[in-house]
Write a protein that holds these residues in place. Sequence first.
Motif, PDB file in Angstrom:
ATOM      1  N   SER A 133     -22.587  20.736   0.560  1.00  0.00           N
ATOM      2  CA  SER A 133     -22.226  19.550  -0.221  1.00  0.00           C
ATOM      3  C   SER A 133     -21.012  19.766  -1.118  1.00  0.00           C
ATOM      4  CB  SER A 133     -23.416  19.092  -1.070  1.00  0.00           C
ATOM      5  OG  SER A 133     -23.836  20.126  -1.945  1.00  0.00           O
ATOM      6  N   GLU A 173     -26.636  21.314   6.853  1.00  0.00           N
ATOM      7  CA  GLU A 173     -26.020  20.830   5.617  1.00  0.00           C
ATOM      8  C   GLU A 173     -24.523  20.669   5.859  1.00  0.00           C
ATOM      9  OE1 GLU A 173     -27.738  19.911   3.123  1.00  0.00           O
ATOM     10  OE2 GLU A 173     -29.619  21.041   3.191  1.00  0.00           O
ATOM     11  N   GLN A 211     -18.078  21.419   1.329  1.00  0.00           N
ATOM     12  CA  GLN A 211     -17.832  20.615   2.529  1.00  0.00           C
ATOM     13  C   GLN A 211     -17.581  21.488   3.766  1.00  0.00           C
ATOM     14  OE1 GLN A 211     -17.888  16.924   2.973  1.00  0.00           O
ATOM     15  NE2 GLN A 211     -19.277  17.596   1.355  1.00  0.00           N
TER      16      GLN A 211
END
Length: 298
Positions: free
Chosen positions: A124, A177, A127
């Motif tokens: 997150s 993720e 990135q």
Amino acid sequence: MLKLMLACCKVYISESRNKAALKSIEKAASLFPDVPIVNKFEDEIYNRVGYTLVSKLSPNGSCSLKNASFAMVKAAFETIDFQEHCGTHPRLGVVDHICFHPLGATSLDLVADTAKSLAFEVGSNLQVPTFLYGAAHQEGRSLDSIRRELGYFRPNSSENQWRGGTEFETLQLKPDEGPARATQAKGVITIGATRWVDNYNIPVFTNDISIARKIAKKVSGRGGGLPSVQSMALTHGGGTIEVACNLLEPARIGGDQVQLEVEQLAREEGISVGKGYYTDFSEEKIIESYLKLVQHSD
């Protein structure tokens, strides 16, 4: 010592020649004095460095280990351009691989939670497509299965070299993720949690990669050889190819047994081998070294 709740984190970075970058990464880690770097293993031919960090872990799983490893990852992405990478060790990204291991009385579940927390932050905040494996993945997906899906074991340049950057930006395998697209400058990252794994490399004196690959396959559990052993053949220069092995259950199958098996397989091919070596300390030595470092800092 058995009552100690410790966790170990191994951070593998696709760089060993850019000393300024490594200095920045180590400086980032030094901001967490309670998480010492217990071992550093560099290989310029592979163009890869492995750091081993250890920290105390509280009963609820909180520790500085995640923060220290995140700081190292962030520093690596800030100082290394994956497109400039070249070496004889496969890789998927600037930070190729991070693995957490429980030490002492720590449970695997606790370090798995730490791994998942780090993966969330990397995905997150930085990135970067992030893949979970082992106890950190809900289905226990293995690291080698992710690597096979992403083409990790196929050299993408001449003379068995791996160059930086990925052949694809939109990933065939959905990350756990982060974004589904990889950038050429960063690549992707795998993060997991497992029981202790030893890494043992054996030099095979030949320039014929096909023979070394044959030996590597035969010694591995996947190839019908020693259970819990994963292996691959990697060019190491000077007429040497290494059979690099992951020993997934080192108490069951250790380096000595792998050494004997590779020696026998090499004899059948009419070639000789050298004495293998571990790329890190044993689990017991890691704990001992950590305790000495902590006592010294106190």
